[in-house]
Design a protein around this motif. Sequence first.
Motif: not given
Length: 432
Positions: A20-34, A57-64
């Motif tokens: 459950v934790v891995v799926i939740f983390a995967f979906l959140v990370v995929m959201t940020l990267l998408t 490459f601005g990859i932390l922009q979604s987190l910001a």
Amino acid sequence: MTTTAELLADDPIWLILLKVVVIFAFLVVMTLLTIWAERRVIGRMQNRPGPNRAGPFGILQSLADGLKLAFKEDIRPVLADKWVYFLAPVISATPALVAFSVIPIGPEVTIFGERTALQLVDLPVGLLVVLACASVGVYGIVLAGWASGSPYPLLGSLRSAAQVISYEIAMGLSFVAVIMYAGTMSTAGIVEAQANGWFFLLLPFSFVVYVISMVGETNRAPFDLPEAESELVGGFHTEYSSLKFALFFLAEYINMVTVSALATTLFLGGWHAPWPLSLIGDGVLNTGWWPALWFLGKTIAFLFFFIWLRGTLPRLRYDQFMNLGWKILVPASLVWIIAVVVIRAVRNDDTVTTQQFLIGGGVVIAVLLVATFLIPDRRPAKDTDEVPLAGSGYPIPPLDLQVPEAPPRPVRTGAAGEVGRADGEEAPDGNV
């Protein structure tokens, strides 16, 4: 029960919680990267850089941006229904997370000494779970528009309800042919049925209908009518800010990942390696943790397709969008299902050989093509009220246009009580 279901039934509680934790983390990370990839890819398509400051490459922009939303002021409209306004984003985001639980990411593996499958749960009606989650998710959008106490969010939420109803029917019909060939509604069983051939080659029309429907289900361009900023300001989430708005954003992108993963499961063989990689080492790339890599690659390809559509196609008019769903996708899907039933019945009958079947199908297609070319085009009726156009294509005013007379001008009174004149009016002696 399928083999995967029997294997998952023996999972200890700690392993279930870990998944459950891995799926939740995967979906959140995929959201940020998408979100980051969407801004970079569309920027490249439009000949501009996109985000390139926050991180490499601005990859932390979604987190910001997520942190910025968390610290923004949370504003609630005066006319909003307090509890419904608060719960609507939660209702929208939760089903998006739950729907991913039935998606098989890989085959049997060993995690900390425990044999399990890379899937949280395998249900006999797994496809119905995905449809049910999509149906419940729209409640969050409808309630958000209604509870905001504003006309634009309400119009956007009503659009979303009609949109989901329309395209969920087409999506469900695209599942029927897959279920017929796989013989099960279990997602793991559907992946196993594609071990020797992917369904997008066998059922191309179902694949096309599903791809169109998944774009409509997720309210993405060119079908982003519930949040059309040119018509409805921001649509159903106009009155939302801070973390509540972030939840709607999260739900949209998690839904994108979920429908992309479901498309991979139904039509692209799931976690099976693509040909010719599946032939290497007698299928060694379909064992262990390798399948998770193939599954992720196929899902990312569908996410890129979402981004490509947004950067390419303009938004449809609402009547065009509804006509596509009700007048094209649904009737064509019903005809396709009948055709699949007939084809399977003919192929299972020994009286008709494969060669005869192919020849008959070719004749039918040829007749349809000839009939299509022979049918004359229907010319639109002449509009008697049509505005005439000049040579340059611009409308011209009617020749009998009557210009109304100018209204009488006001008369000013001077300081001594004498009547003054309007500016530009001639005096009796001829002076102005």
